[in-house]
Design an enzyme around this catalytic site. Structure first.
Site, PDB file in Angstrom:
ATOM      1  N   SER A   1       2.313  26.449  55.830  1.00  0.00           N
ATOM      2  CA  SER A   1       1.138  25.691  56.277  1.00  0.00           C
ATOM      3  C   SER A   1       1.439  24.893  57.538  1.00  0.00           C
ATOM      4  CB  SER A   1       0.528  24.813  55.200  1.00  0.00           C
ATOM      5  OG  SER A   1      -0.780  24.439  55.641  1.00  0.00           O
TER       6      SER A   1
ATOM      7  N   HIS B   1       2.580  12.104  64.675  1.00  0.00           N
ATOM      8  CA  HIS B   1       1.928  11.342  65.745  1.00  0.00           C
ATOM      9  C   HIS B   1       2.703  10.035  65.922  1.00  0.00           C
ATOM     10  CE1 HIS B   1      -1.426  14.121  65.180  1.00  0.00           C
ATOM     11  NE2 HIS B   1      -1.291  13.875  63.887  1.00  0.00           N
TER      12      HIS B   1
ATOM     13  N   CYS C   1       1.353  25.358  51.178  1.00  0.00           N
ATOM     14  CA  CYS C   1       0.656  26.176  50.181  1.00  0.00           C
ATOM     15  C   CYS C   1       1.683  26.600  49.147  1.00  0.00           C
ATOM     16  CB  CYS C   1       0.059  27.419  50.832  1.00  0.00           C
ATOM     17  SG  CYS C   1      -1.189  27.046  52.066  1.00  0.00           S
TER      18      CYS C   1
END
Length: 123
Positions: free
Chosen positions: A69, A74, A89
């Site tokens: 996935s 950030h 996943c």
């Protein structure tokens, strides 16, 4: 569609560390952590933002697409903050342990003074 979605909000990170402002340093950390956790990077983008008026430091958004996935990071060096997002996943096998290991490596690298973590079972 089952999976594990982990997020973390880090505060009080050392703003002088390269991981906060250097896309190459953040990329190297993320790729190494993904590999060590047993996950597979299949694509990437790391972007440093232009400084706003009066600012000297700017943050980075980095994303690794994973076969399992994704990882998103950030940084806000002007605030000493970092947000982390790891989703795996669990189709075919349970990747939850790998996701937890990846998240822990990243948290350790930024060494925050404050940490807020969330986990959501998806699907």
């Amino acid at each position: 569609m089952q999976g594990l979605h982990l997020t973390a909000d880090l505060r009080g990170c050392a703003t002088e560390q390269a991981l906060m402002v250097d896309p190459a340093a953040l990329r190297a950390l993320c790729l190494a952590a993904v590999a060590k956790a047993g996950l597979t990077a299949v694509g990437e983008l790391f972007h440093r933002f232009a400084p706003a008026a009066g600012e000297t430091q700017t943050g980075i958004t980095g994303v690794l697409l994973l076969a399992e996935s994704h990882l998103a990071v950030h940084t806000w060096p002007e605030l000493g903050g970092v947000t982390l997002d790891v989703y795996v996943c669990n189709f075919g096998q349970d990747n939850s342990v790998c996701a937890e290991a990846l998240m822990q490596q990243l948290i350790s690298a930024f060494a925050p003074q404050q940490l807020s973590r969330q986990a959501l079972q998806r699907g």
